[in-house]
Design a protein around this motif. Structure first.
Motif, PDB file in Angstrom:
ATOM      1  N   ASP A  23      40.229  36.992  42.352  1.00 47.82           N
ATOM      2  CA  ASP A  23      39.625  36.745  43.450  1.00 47.82           C
ATOM      3  C   ASP A  23      38.519  38.165  42.893  1.00 47.82           C
ATOM      4  O   ASP A  23      37.262  38.439  43.702  1.00 47.82           O
ATOM      5  CB  ASP A  23      39.054  36.241  44.488  1.00 47.82           C
ATOM      6  N   SER A  24      39.701  39.251  42.859  1.00 49.57           N
ATOM      7  CA  SER A  24      39.039  40.469  42.703  1.00 49.57           C
ATOM      8  C   SER A  24      39.389  41.289  41.878  1.00 49.57           C
ATOM      9  O   SER A  24      41.295  41.254  41.222  1.00 49.57           O
ATOM     10  CB  SER A  24      38.854  40.931  43.967  1.00 49.57           C
ATOM     11  N   TRP A  45      43.419  32.217  44.802  1.00 49.50           N
ATOM     12  CA  TRP A  45      42.544  32.569  45.631  1.00 49.50           C
ATOM     13  C   TRP A  45      43.235  32.852  46.779  1.00 49.50           C
ATOM     14  O   TRP A  45      43.220  31.238  46.673  1.00 49.50           O
ATOM     15  CB  TRP A  45      40.939  32.911  45.942  1.00 49.50           C
ATOM     16  N   ASP A  48      39.436  34.490  49.584  1.00 51.72           N
ATOM     17  CA  ASP A  48      38.219  34.932  48.978  1.00 51.72           C
ATOM     18  C   ASP A  48      37.795  34.624  48.055  1.00 51.72           C
ATOM     19  O   ASP A  48      37.679  34.456  47.566  1.00 51.72           O
ATOM     20  CB  ASP A  48      37.997  36.739  48.700  1.00 51.72           C
ATOM     21  N   GLY A  51      34.560  35.534  46.955  1.00 46.44           N
ATOM     22  CA  GLY A  51      35.129  36.326  44.900  1.00 46.44           C
ATOM     23  C   GLY A  51      35.471  35.812  44.314  1.00 46.44           C
ATOM     24  O   GLY A  51      35.282  36.037  43.035  1.00 46.44           O
TER      25      GLY A  51
END
Length: 274
Positions: A23-24, A45, A48, A51
């Motif tokens: 997610d990031s 994830w 998030d 994200g």
């Protein structure tokens, strides 16, 4: 890379990669890079969702499918069922990148058992169970595969205030070596990637221009960009790394080479506190 599984295939199929913590940060960069290399991608994830959906959009913009699912690696062993569900949704699994992680900044004497257990579950036991689940699927497919575990420079060197994190990452590094030995006969490779300081949300540097950050203690003089880690992961996840297994690939701008220099150039006892 070619649109074929690692062991071949007739007709050829599009390889599938699963990336935890997609997610990031490093996870997102890895997911997008693998899509650029011709893979469909499943991402997990924890908190998030927005994200993860952004990652999915970026993967789809590369012309590939992306499936998204929530995974809490502190919910074991049941949480790992999510990995199997993603593989089922996408039809197969050829690559697993264990990227999800957590850490602490607490001195050894102040740690609670629950904190230590959570870090070990997320950073070590979770990746073990995800790898076990995926390896069984890869063996059943009969076309080999790739497992890449994201560790840290703290797979190799300790850090004050990070006892459970260092223990987990060191353990994951050695677990990777055992996996490499035991899974080689099935054409499955296992390697770890050990990042140093990378500009991500985990280091409070999301969307940072690393060229503008001064890090005198790192030989290259700056933090790393998540895409620089993803490039190494992509090599290890692809067919060109077919004779590479059981190794730890450090991506740290030379940080680990600074041991003696750091010892001789520190000017205070500030390092004794997290």
């Amino acid at each position: 890379m070619s649109n074929a599984p690692f062991g071949g295939g007739n007709p050829p199929v599009t390889p599938v990669a699963l990336v935890t913590g997609g997610d990031s940060g490093i996870g997102r960069a890895v997911a997008v890079k693998l899509a650029e290399q011709g893979m469909d991608v499943g991402v997990t994830w924890h908190r998030d969702l927005a994200g993860a959906e952004k990652t999915a959009r970026e993967v789809r913009e590369k012309g590939h499918r992306c499936a998204v699912a929530q995974l809490d690696l502190a919910d074991l062993p049941g949480g790992v069922d999510v990995i199997g569900a993603l593989a089922d949704e996408l039809g197969r699994v050829d690559v697993l990148v264990n990227c999800a992680g957590t850490g602490t900044s607490t001195r050894l004497l102040d740690l609670e058992h629950s904190t230590v257990q959570q870090v070990l579950d997320v950073d070590l036991i979770g990746p073990f169970l995800c790898s076990q689940n995926v390896a069984r699927r890869m063996i059943a497919q009969g076309t080999g595969g790739r497992i890449v575990n994201i560790t840290s420079v703290h797979e190799h060197q300790p850090r004050v205030g990070a006892a459970p994190y260092c223990a987990a990452k060191g353990g994951l590094g050695l677990l990777t070596q055992v996996m490499a030995l035991e899974l080689a006969e099935y054409g499955i490779t296992a390697n770890s990637v050990a990042p140093g300081e990378i500009a991500t949300p985990m280091t409070d540097q999301e969307d940072t221009d690393v060229a503008k950050v001064d890090r005198p203690g790192i030989p290259l003089g700056r933090p790393g960009d998540a895409r620089e880690v993803a490039a190494v992961v992509a090599f290890l996840a692809g067919p060109e790394s077919s004779y590479t297994t059981g190794a730890s690939w450090v991506v740290d701008g030379g940080m680990l080479r600074m041991g003696p220099q750091a010892a001789s150039h520190l000017t205070s006892d500030s390092w004794r506190r997290p």
